[in-house]
Each structure stands twice: as structure tokens, then as C-alpha cells.
Design an enzyme around this catalytic site. Structure first.
Site, PDB file in Angstrom:
ATOM      1  N   CYS A 137     -26.678 -25.332 -17.774  1.00  0.00           N
ATOM      2  CA  CYS A 137     -25.305 -25.814 -17.924  1.00  0.00           C
ATOM      3  C   CYS A 137     -24.803 -26.209 -16.540  1.00  0.00           C
ATOM      4  O   CYS A 137     -24.804 -25.384 -15.620  1.00  0.00           O
ATOM      5  CB  CYS A 137     -24.455 -24.677 -18.496  1.00  0.00           C
ATOM      6  SG  CYS A 137     -22.701 -25.058 -18.605  1.00  0.00           S
TER       7      CYS A 137
ATOM      8  N   CYS B 100     -24.535 -33.363 -17.342  1.00  0.00           N
ATOM      9  CA  CYS B 100     -24.121 -32.403 -18.370  1.00  0.00           C
ATOM     10  C   CYS B 100     -25.253 -32.352 -19.390  1.00  0.00           C
ATOM     11  O   CYS B 100     -25.743 -33.391 -19.837  1.00  0.00           O
ATOM     12  CB  CYS B 100     -22.828 -32.849 -19.040  1.00  0.00           C
ATOM     13  SG  CYS B 100     -22.408 -31.827 -20.463  1.00  0.00           S
TER      14      CYS B 100
ATOM     15  N   GLU C 229     -20.509 -31.658 -29.655  1.00  0.00           N
ATOM     16  CA  GLU C 229     -20.331 -30.374 -30.356  1.00  0.00           C
ATOM     17  C   GLU C 229     -19.812 -30.588 -31.785  1.00  0.00           C
ATOM     18  O   GLU C 229     -20.024 -29.761 -32.655  1.00  0.00           O
ATOM     19  CB  GLU C 229     -19.382 -29.450 -29.580  1.00  0.00           C
ATOM     20  CG  GLU C 229     -19.952 -28.932 -28.248  1.00  0.00           C
ATOM     21  CD  GLU C 229     -20.836 -27.681 -28.385  1.00  0.00           C
ATOM     22  OE1 GLU C 229     -20.580 -26.854 -29.264  1.00  0.00           O
ATOM     23  OE2 GLU C 229     -21.791 -27.551 -27.580  1.00  0.00           O
TER      24      GLU C 229
ATOM     25  N   ASP D 184     -26.476 -21.527 -21.832  1.00  0.00           N
ATOM     26  CA  ASP D 184     -25.493 -22.630 -21.805  1.00  0.00           C
ATOM     27  C   ASP D 184     -24.255 -22.185 -22.558  1.00  0.00           C
ATOM     28  O   ASP D 184     -24.298 -21.237 -23.351  1.00  0.00           O
ATOM     29  CB  ASP D 184     -26.067 -23.895 -22.461  1.00  0.00           C
ATOM     30  CG  ASP D 184     -25.077 -25.068 -22.401  1.00  0.00           C
ATOM     31  OD1 ASP D 184     -24.540 -25.338 -21.309  1.00  0.00           O
ATOM     32  OD2 ASP D 184     -24.816 -25.695 -23.446  1.00  0.00           O
ATOM     33  N   SER D 185     -23.156 -22.883 -22.316  1.00  0.00           N
ATOM     34  CA  SER D 185     -21.925 -22.596 -23.037  1.00  0.00           C
ATOM     35  C   SER D 185     -22.120 -22.825 -24.541  1.00  0.00           C
ATOM     36  O   SER D 185     -21.449 -22.201 -25.345  1.00  0.00           O
ATOM     37  CB  SER D 185     -20.811 -23.515 -22.533  1.00  0.00           C
ATOM     38  OG  SER D 185     -21.198 -24.862 -22.717  1.00  0.00           O
TER      39      SER D 185
ATOM     40  N   HIS E 231     -25.339 -31.704 -22.381  1.00  0.00           N
ATOM     41  CA  HIS E 231     -25.059 -32.222 -23.732  1.00  0.00           C
ATOM     42  C   HIS E 231     -25.358 -33.724 -23.828  1.00  0.00           C
ATOM     43  O   HIS E 231     -25.540 -34.245 -24.925  1.00  0.00           O
ATOM     44  CB  HIS E 231     -23.575 -32.056 -24.081  1.00  0.00           C
ATOM     45  CG  HIS E 231     -23.202 -30.687 -24.520  1.00  0.00           C
ATOM     46  ND1 HIS E 231     -23.234 -29.595 -23.705  1.00  0.00           N
ATOM     47  CD2 HIS E 231     -22.753 -30.230 -25.731  1.00  0.00           C
ATOM     48  CE1 HIS E 231     -22.821 -28.526 -24.367  1.00  0.00           C
ATOM     49  NE2 HIS E 231     -22.528 -28.884 -25.601  1.00  0.00           N
TER      50      HIS E 231
END
Ligand code: DGL
Length: 283
Positions: A82, A201, A167, A19-20, A203
Site C-alpha cells: 500500500c 497506488c 473498491e 493493504d488497506s 489499486h
């Protein structure tokens, strides 16, 4: 320019999850819950996250670098945990790069398994997608759902603030309420018949509390981790040749392109257990 025809290790290895940043950890967690027997290698490109607002070319380049790295250190199977990378890089990697790098290795994404489940959930046949601007702009969900369920009407809503909230550890803050409520209302205003929303997503599970708070009860939320995990299990059942190239020691290793201390602290929150990451460079 990336090198071609590199010889990768042939001995069995772990499943790579990329993932990023931290989002893919929500996918890894669900996969491990279902298949704890395998070894896993998680790679977060935290130094270059978020990917959600980056161009196709950049997301493709970064994702290919990560896949190549995971192959070089022994993975035969890589899951792009991701949506942005799955939307912008997966097809090119599968069609153009894998045949040259190693046609026996596989890279799988998270969008197809999520799209597959939606037709069984929606009753009104009106579905909403909430994702990064990159995933929404790519229209990958719209295309995948149209292939499987042409009768479903899809409305996408880009949520550019949601990943930064996660994040930056603001997912439980009052600021998060503002952005979560605003995006959900905007989506439901655009199509009042939506009865299911895909959280596209990785996240977003961290914002679950807030998302649930602002979603009407008649709307079903689709968190993708569980569907991705079951789809992988099914894939390995159908592909014993890949299963035989996976080691089964029950371990997980974590790699990050940024400060490991920072990663450990954050990953701890995502995984609910202490994490020791190693720093690597992607190029
Ligand atoms: N977690 C990633 C996704 O699923 C994207 C986060 C980012 O913008 O880098 O799309």
C-alpha cells in the site's frame, strides 16, 4: 496505547502482505508469480479502507496494528502493499517501533522499489506520479526520487476518485472513463514534458484498461507490482538470514477485517481465482 516488547513466534513463517483493502492483492499476485515457493499471508483492512484520505496519525496507527498482528501470527517479514501506508507509516515503524517490537523482523514498502526503476525509464527526466491524496501530500515519491535521481522533475497528481471506483467495482464503467481521463489530462497539462507516469497506488492496475485508453502513446506507464516483486527477490538474495525464516509451502491465506463473503467476491476479481478469507479484528 500499543503494547511493547511482545514475544512473537520464533519459528519460520509466511511473508505478510498488507493493504488497506484489495489493492495489495495486485502486489501479492506479482510477488507470487516470481516466487511461488513461499507461503503468504494477506491482510486487508477492508473495514477501515480507504486510507488515502486519512491523516498521518490514523494511517500510522492502523498500519502498526496490522504489522503487529502479522508478527503475532508468525510473519518475520511484512510487505506494505500500500503506497499510502508506505508513505505515511513505514519510516516510523522501521525507525521507532521495530527496534522495540523485534529488531530481527522487517517491514518493507512499495515506494522505494518503484522510485528506483524510474530513473532507468524516463528520457525527458520529467516524471508524473498518480496516487491517493495522502501519498501525494506526503511527497514521499518526490523525496525518494530526488535522493536517487536529483535531475528528475516530479509532478504529483492526487486522484481521490480512483480507489473508490475500484473498491465499488466501477472500474469498467463509463463513470470511470470520466475520472481517469480528467486526472491524466490534468497531470499532463501541468508538465507537458512528462514521458513516464508512476501509478503509485496498488489499486490502479484494476483501472489499467481505462488508464491506457487516455494516456498518449509516447508516455510510459509504470505499474509497480513487477518492480516490487523483483526488489523483494533481490532483498531475499542479499539477506539469507531472513530467507531462512520463511516457510516454503507455496500456500496463501487471506485475512480481512470486514465481511469475508464480500472479500472473497472482490478478491476473486483481483486474483482471478476463488478465495476463502477469514475475518480478524485489528486493535
Ligand atoms: N492501495 C492503497 C495505495 O496503494 C491505497 C488505497 C486507499 O486509499 O486505502 O495507496
Amino acid at each position: 496505547m500499543l503494547q511493547r516488547n511482545i514475544k512473537f513466534p520464533q519459528v519460520p513463517g509466511p511473508i505478510g502482505v498488507f493493504d488497506s483493502g484489495f489493492g495489495g492483492l495486485t502486489v501479492l499476485r506479482q510477488i507470487r508469480e516470481l516466487m511461488p515457493q513461499y507461503d503468504y499471508l494477506y491482510l486487508g483492512d477492508n473495514a477501515r479502507a480507504p486510507y488515502g484520505t486519512r491523516s498521518f496519525e490514523i494511517v500510522y496507527k492502523f498500519t502498526l496494528q496490522a504489522v503487529r498482528y502479522l508478527f503475532q501470527i508468525g510473519c518475520h517479514l511484512v510487505i506494505l502493499g500500500c503506497n499510502t501506508a508506505s508513505a505515511k507509516a513505514l519510516r516510523s515503524i522501521q525507525q521507532n517501533d521495530l527496534p522495540q517490537m523485534d529488531p530481527e523482523r522487517r517491514v518493507l514498502g512499495v515506494i522505494r522499489p518503484t522510485a528506483e526503476c524510474v530513473g532507468l525509464i524516463t528520457k525527458t527526466r520529467h516524471v508524473g506520479i498518480m496516487a491517493t491524496p495522502g501519498t501525494i501530500r506526503s511527497c514521499t515519491y518526490d523525496m525518494e526520487i530526488a535522493k536517487l535521481y536529483p535531475d528528475i522533475i516530479v509532478t504529483g497528481e492526487a486522484c481521490p476518485m480512483w480507489v473508490p471506483l475500484v473498491e465499488n467495482f466501477e472500474f469498467n464503467s463509463p463513470g470511470a472513463d470520466y475520472f481517469v481521463e480528467k486526472s491524466i489530462n490534468r497531470l499532463l497539462e501541468r508538465d507537458k514534458e512528462i514521458d513516464s507516469i508512476i501509478l503509485g497506488c496498488t489499486h490502479y492496475p484494476l483501472l489499467q484498461k481505462k488508464i491506457l485508453r487516455y494516456t498518449p502513446q509516447n508516455v510510459q506507464l509504470i505499474f509497480q507490482g513487477e518492480y516490487v516483486a523483483h526488489s523483494l527477490q533481490d532483498y531475499l538474495f542479499r539477506h539469507p538470514e531472513m530467507k531462512s525464516r520463511l516457510t516454503e509451502g507455496g500456500t496463501v491465506r487471506y485475512l480481512t477485517t470486514d465481511q469475508p463473503e464480500q472479500f472473497n467476491q472482490s478478491a476473486n476479481i483481483f486474483m482471478g481465482q476463488p478465495i476463502q478469507a477469514t475475518r480478524i479484528m485489528l486493535e
